[in-house]
Scaffold this motif. Structure first.
Motif: not given
Length: 217
Positions: A94-98, A100-105
């Motif tokens: 399970n990755f950690l999802k952040l 950020a506007g049009k992007e996702t980290i």
């Protein structure tokens, strides 16, 4: 990978022409597992903050008197942290999802993935500069329940910093101490996250620094 999509991992670029996904199957060492678990705990603690924002840009404000004495206006968008994986990636973690506007980290055990549409870019932790700082922010929105208020100002101020009596309903505004996190890389990553709790933002950055140090070692 969807037709016509582009996958970028480091210096590798793959143009997808068939319907398939990238498979990332992790077998972590004890040290790797411990570091990612520490990052996950710091991320989860930050996710419980009263408020988290993404800050896409800052605008200089000429009429500072009408903006609580601030010389620049900051556009913010409230975000919510979660766990999850990119749509083009299949993995046993399970990755950690952040957002950020049009992007996702996405923070993974070995790289930082950034998605935008059908494109995925991968950055080594050691190639991403992650910095923390305190900031005093004039809060005009609803006050987060865990915010630290360090001062007060007025919606309309005079040159001495007091209330401008020419304006009716000139309410006081709290000045809060928030934590800010910058993520930058030479490859184009450039995001700022603001958090209503200073301590958890600082702990989160320290956890990423530990990931980066392990990659350099």
């Amino acid at each position: 990978m969807a037709a016509g999509s582009v996958l970028v991992l480091g210096s590798l670029v793959l143009h997808g022409r068939q319907s398939n996904t990238l498979l990332l199957d992790y077998e972590l060492s004890a040290d790797q597992s411990e570091r990612f678990e520490a990052l996950t705990r710091a991320f989860s603690e930050m996710a419980r903050c009263g408020r988290i924002w993404n800050i896409p840009l800052e605008k200089r404000e000429a009429d500072w008197k009408r903006n609580a004495g601030a010389s620049k206006l900051i556009e913010r968008k409230q975000i919510h942290l979660a766990t999850g994986n990119p749509p083009l990636v299949t993995t046993n973690m399970n990755f950690l999802k952040l957002p950020a506007g049009k992007e996702t980290i996405y923070l993974t055990p070995d790289v930082i993935l950034v998605t935008a549409g059908n494109a995925v870019a991968g950055f080594s932790y050691s190639d991403v500069e992650v910095t923390f700082r305190h900031t005093r922010f004039i809060e005009e929105e609803a006050l987060p329940m865990d915010a630290t208020v360090v001062d007060q100002t007025w919606r309309y101020v005079n040159r001495k910093g007091g209330p401008d009596r020419r304006f009716k309903n000139n309410r006081q505004l709290p000045m809060c101490l928030y934590g800010e996190i910058d993520l930058r890389s030479a490859g184009g990553l450039n995001e700022r996250i603001q958090c209503s709790r200073v301590d958890v933002a600082e702990a989160f950055v320290s956890s990423i620094a530990a990931m980066s140090a392990s990659m350099k070692g």
